[in-house]
Every structure is written in C-alpha cells, then in structure tokens.
Design an enzyme around this catalytic site. Structure first.
Site, PDB file in Angstrom:
ATOM      1  N   ASP A  18      -2.983 -40.463  14.224  1.00  0.00           N
ATOM      2  CA  ASP A  18      -2.612 -41.686  14.976  1.00  0.00           C
ATOM      3  C   ASP A  18      -3.135 -42.955  14.346  1.00  0.00           C
ATOM      4  OD1 ASP A  18      -1.823 -39.640  16.511  1.00  0.00           O
ATOM      5  OD2 ASP A  18      -2.818 -40.291  18.415  1.00  0.00           O
ATOM      6  N   GLU A 274       1.064 -35.709  10.887  1.00  0.00           N
ATOM      7  CA  GLU A 274       2.174 -36.585  10.897  1.00  0.00           C
ATOM      8  C   GLU A 274       2.281 -37.233   9.609  1.00  0.00           C
ATOM      9  OE1 GLU A 274       3.753 -38.400  14.480  1.00  0.00           O
ATOM     10  OE2 GLU A 274       4.467 -39.993  13.569  1.00  0.00           O
TER      11      GLU A 274
HETATM   12  C1  LIG Z   1      -7.374 -36.055   3.058  1.00  0.00           C
HETATM   13  C2  LIG Z   1      -7.097 -37.507   3.263  1.00  0.00           C
HETATM   14  C3  LIG Z   1      -6.317 -38.026   4.374  1.00  0.00           C
HETATM   15  N1  LIG Z   1      -6.195 -39.253   4.642  1.00  0.00           N
HETATM   16  C4  LIG Z   1      -5.539 -39.785   5.666  1.00  0.00           C
HETATM   17  C5  LIG Z   1      -3.792 -39.685   5.317  1.00  0.00           C
HETATM   18  C6  LIG Z   1      -3.184 -39.693   6.942  1.00  0.00           C
HETATM   19  O1  LIG Z   1      -3.432 -41.152   7.363  1.00  0.00           O
HETATM   20  C7  LIG Z   1      -4.575 -39.060   7.758  1.00  0.00           C
HETATM   21  C8  LIG Z   1      -4.283 -37.610   8.331  1.00  0.00           C
HETATM   22  O2  LIG Z   1      -3.590 -37.923   9.203  1.00  0.00           O
HETATM   23  P1  LIG Z   1      -2.294 -36.773   9.540  1.00  0.00           P
HETATM   24  O3  LIG Z   1      -1.797 -36.412   8.060  1.00  0.00           O
HETATM   25  O4  LIG Z   1      -1.238 -37.184  10.430  1.00  0.00           O
HETATM   26  O5  LIG Z   1      -3.108 -35.397  10.180  1.00  0.00           O
HETATM   27  P2  LIG Z   1      -4.331 -35.535  11.444  1.00  0.00           P
HETATM   28  O6  LIG Z   1      -4.091 -34.007  11.647  1.00  0.00           O
HETATM   29  O7  LIG Z   1      -5.406 -35.972  10.873  1.00  0.00           O
HETATM   30  O8  LIG Z   1      -3.441 -36.342  12.390  1.00  0.00           O
HETATM   31  C9  LIG Z   1      -3.132 -35.635  13.751  1.00  0.00           C
HETATM   32  O9  LIG Z   1      -3.400 -36.351  14.790  1.00  0.00           O
HETATM   33  C10 LIG Z   1      -3.173 -35.895  16.112  1.00  0.00           C
HETATM   34  C11 LIG Z   1      -3.976 -36.729  17.007  1.00  0.00           C
HETATM   35  C12 LIG Z   1      -1.823 -36.210  16.213  1.00  0.00           C
HETATM   36  O10 LIG Z   1      -1.335 -36.013  17.235  1.00  0.00           O
HETATM   37  C13 LIG Z   1      -0.841 -35.375  14.952  1.00  0.00           C
HETATM   38  O11 LIG Z   1       0.474 -35.691  15.030  1.00  0.00           O
HETATM   39  C14 LIG Z   1      -1.335 -35.632  13.658  1.00  0.00           C
HETATM   40  O12 LIG Z   1      -1.055 -36.860  13.259  1.00  0.00           O
HETATM   41  O13 LIG Z   1      -5.770 -39.364   6.827  1.00  0.00           O
HETATM   42  C15 LIG Z   1      -6.833 -40.429   3.865  1.00  0.00           C
HETATM   43  O14 LIG Z   1      -6.879 -41.426   4.166  1.00  0.00           O
HETATM   44  N2  LIG Z   1      -7.585 -39.569   2.942  1.00  0.00           N
HETATM   45  C16 LIG Z   1      -7.936 -38.352   2.654  1.00  0.00           C
HETATM   46  O15 LIG Z   1      -8.652 -38.017   1.684  1.00  0.00           O
END
Ligand SMILES: Cc1cn([C@H]2C[C@H](O)[C@@H](COP(=O)(O)OP(=O)(O)O[C@H]3O[C@@H](C)[C@H](O)[C@@H](O)[C@H]3O)O2)c(=O)[nH]c1=O
Length: 379
Positions: A18, A274
């Site tokens: 989010d 997402e």
């Molecule tokens: C591995 C990594 C990820 N990221 C970032 C990429 C993304 O912006 C974020 C991870 O978010 P997502 O991929 O969406 O996965 P998530 O599992 O962290 O987020 C989830 O949260 C829930 C509450 C929501 O309802 C879901 O829909 C989903 O968005 O972390 C970094 O900035 N650096 C990193 O090293």
C-alpha cells in the site's frame, strides 16, 4: 510551478504494497504533473526503509513530496485541492467535514486495489455521494484495459531499463548495493520475492539437482524463513550458499529504483502483492506472482482473471505451463513438474513477456489518467 496541492492518505497494513504504491504515485505526481504532495502515513516506523527517510516527519529525497506522520484524529491544517484515500484507508470525519465546508470541496478519490477482473471497468470512476455531507467520492480502479485507470509507470521507464541493460558499470554498482557478487554469466538469474511458501522446498531442490546453473537472489523478507528451513541454516546478506547447481544469494532490502534494477537484471522474477507484480511486468521478463492471500480465496479469482488476459496469444502448451506454475506456487504445492514445463517454455515466455510489456506500456499510465481526471473536476 505547482499546479495543484494533493493529500494522499495511506494506512500501512502488514506489508509494503500500500505504501509502496502511494509513495510511487506521490513521486510521479510531483515530478511529472507539477503537484505539491503531502503523503500521510499512519505507521512511519515500519515503512521508513521503503521511503528512504530517517526523520519522523518531513523531508524526502523527492522534491515536491513531504511525508507526514498521520496520527489518529489529526487533521491537516490546510486542505489540498485533491484528496486521495489509498486502498482501505478511511479519511478522518473531521477532515471530511472540513472538505465539505469549503465553497468548492477538494476532488475526493479512493484509490482501489489492482485487479484484472471484468467488473472493474464498470466501477472505475463511479461517483458516490456522501450520505450526509455535500461531497462526492470517486472510486479509481487501476487495471489492464483502456476503461480502467491503468498501471503506475513513470515517464521514460522502459528507456531507463534499456540503458541499464547496456551499462555494465551500472549493473556492477547495483549488485554491490544488493550486497552480492554478480551471478555467473551462464546461470539462469532468478529473483525470489514472496510470502512464506512451502512450495519453495521442491523448487530449490529441483534447481539444485537440475542440469542448468541457477542463481537465485532472495531479497530480505518473509520468504527467508522458508528458504532457511530448506537450507538448514539462517540467511545472511552477502553470504551466498551453493547447493548442487543452485547458488542462493540473500539480498539486502534496497530502495524501489534499485529493486527495479534487480528485476531488470534477472531472467525470471518471483514477485508478490501488487506493486512488485506491476514492476515485474515492466521488466518485460517472465514472472511468477505470489498474490496477496485473502480469507475467502478471492485472490484466486483475481489470479485467474489476470492469467486469462496474460496468456492470450501464447501457444496452448506454454499457456498451460504458465497457469500450472502460478497455481502450484500459490497453492504451496510441489513445483517439480510445474518447473519442468515452465523452464522448457522460458524462451517463448520471454518473448511473450516483452510483447505484454510493450502492449501495456502503450496505454496511458495511472498517474496521468488520475491527473487528467482531477483536472476536469477542478477546472
Ligand atoms: C524486495 C524489495 C521490495 N521493495 C518494494 C517494492 C514494492 O513497492 C514493495 C512491496 O510491495 P508489493 O509488491 O505490493 O508486496 P507486499 O506484499 O509488500 O504488499 C501487499 O500489501 C498488502 C497490504 C496489499 O493488500 C497487497 O495488495 C500487497 O500490495 O516493496 C523495495 O522497495 N525494495 C526491495 O528490496
């Protein structure tokens, strides 16, 4: 010159998605749409790493964006022109009342979760009058078709990706940021970002025993536990481990641009939630999606809705391989046969991922669609 002032509200649930989306949107509105953005976050401590900030309130590395700690009951002093409620977050009653008291209330948008389901088109930008106040809420749905709000994509993203892929020094710098040596050139490069998953054991065993060298970078997070269990030892950034033909490289959690560059560097990306799911699509390479699980299994309907769109144009056996591995991974099932089929299909899946990326990148991006819509309401 600033065009409009935006307030984006975000509650951090249990992960980074989010806030990851809201942060990306805030930065893009500021850099490409001359917006002045305040990003209100309820739990700054748990997302400081993602935002790349060290102070409790205020400065960010992005001009035009201020991150503010949203405390229960607190109401911003000055109202913005556009107010975005991210996902499940509810705006404080006092803030809504202040909005309604204005001669010309701010444009009020609720940003919804991304889904490829058909019904999204019918709900995108539907107005919903507030039951008591003189306010209208608009529901904004991201999506994969022209009748939805599109996907977040910064200007010049695909070009930046191509420049990075042609720049050996930039690649070396990124491996160093991630805390790892560069993978051997002959290895299949995989990044593995996922929730805990028992399926990882059969997947890693298949790679370790397989005929091709596999390098698997695992960003710090929930999957570390499952990987450590299979390895029989804890993971540590910088401490790559070999098992047969598999090299496992635990990676540091980096900022969003460096994570993008990891996705661009790999032949296959496991992503989740997402935001990383969308970023993997911009990498133009095959990916396996660990969708955020929902109690009533609604996520599996969303997964299939996406797969129905994504596999269009693939030969039937390749489409079946894609469906099979995505279902096995999300079910925590044995990956041996699913990987055999998927691995064999990788060359054609690679071309397909590139074409899918180009097709999606030809559509207007989410921030532009949102900025355009608000403009029509503000003028
Ligand atoms: C591995 C990594 C990820 N990221 C970032 C990429 C993304 O912006 C974020 C991870 O978010 P997502 O991929 O969406 O996965 P998530 O599992 O962290 O987020 C989830 O949260 C829930 C509450 C929501 O309802 C879901 O829909 C989903 O968005 O972390 C970094 O900035 N650096 C990193 O090293």
């Amino acid at each position: 010159m600033t065009e409009w002032r935006w307030d984006i509200f975000c509650t951090v649930i249990d992960n980074y998605g989010d806030i990851g989306v809201c942060w990306r949107l805030a930065r893009q509105l500021a850099s490409e749409h001359r917006a002045e953005v305040r990003l209100w976050v309820d739990d700054l401590a748990s997302c400081r790493r993602l935002l790349g900030m060290c102070a409790d309130d205020g400065g960010t590395p992005q001009p035009g964006v201020v991150v503010c700690h949203w405390r229960p009951g607190s109401v911003p002093e000055a109202l913005a022109d556009v107010v975005v409620a991210g996902f499940t977050c509810r705006l404080p009653e006092a803030y809504l009342a202040a909005m309604a008291a204005r001669a010309r209330p701010p444009v009020w948008i609720t940003l919804e979760y991304l889904s490829a389901e058909d019904w999204v088109e019918g709900c995108h930008l539907l107005p919903s009058p507030h039951p008591r106040l003189a306010l209208t809420e608009f529901f904004f749905y991201p999506g994969f078709t022209a009748k939805t709000g599109g996907l977040l994509r910064e200007a010049g993203l695909i070009e930046a990706r191509e420049r990075f892929r042609a720049d050996a020094a930039a690649q070396a710098e990124n491996w160093a940021l991630l805390g790892t040596d560069a993978p051997a050139p002959e290895a299949l490069r995989v990044s593995l970002f996922a929730y805990e998953n028992p399926a990882v054991a059969s997947l890693l065993a298949t790679w370790a025993e397989g005929g091709r060298a596999v390098w698997c970078g695992v960003p710090e997070g929930r999957i570390w536990q499952s990987v450590a269990q299979w390895l029989g030892q804890p993971l540590e950034t910088g401490g790559a481990v070999r098992r047969g033909n598999l090299t496992l490289a635990p990676l540091a959690f980096v900022d969003q641009p460096a994570y993008d560059r990891l996705l661009w560097s790999c032949d296959l990306n496991f992503v989740r939630g997402e935001d990383s799911f969308v970023r993997a699509q911009w990498a133009g390479r095959p990916f396996i999606w660990h969708i955020y699980p929902q109690d009533d299994a609604a996520h599996l309907v969303k997964l299939d809705a996406f797969l129905d769109r994504y596999v269009e144009g693939l030969a039937q056996p390749d489409a079946a391989a894609v469906r099979r591995i995505q279902h096995a991974w999300n079910a925590g099932a044995d990956m041996t046969q699913a990987w055999a089929d998927f691995g064999a299909a990788l060359p054609s899946l690679n071309a397909h991922a590139d074409a899918w990326c180009a097709q999606q990148a030809a559509a207007p991006d989410l921030a532009s669609v949102l900025a355009q819509f608000t403009k029509t309401k503000l003028k």
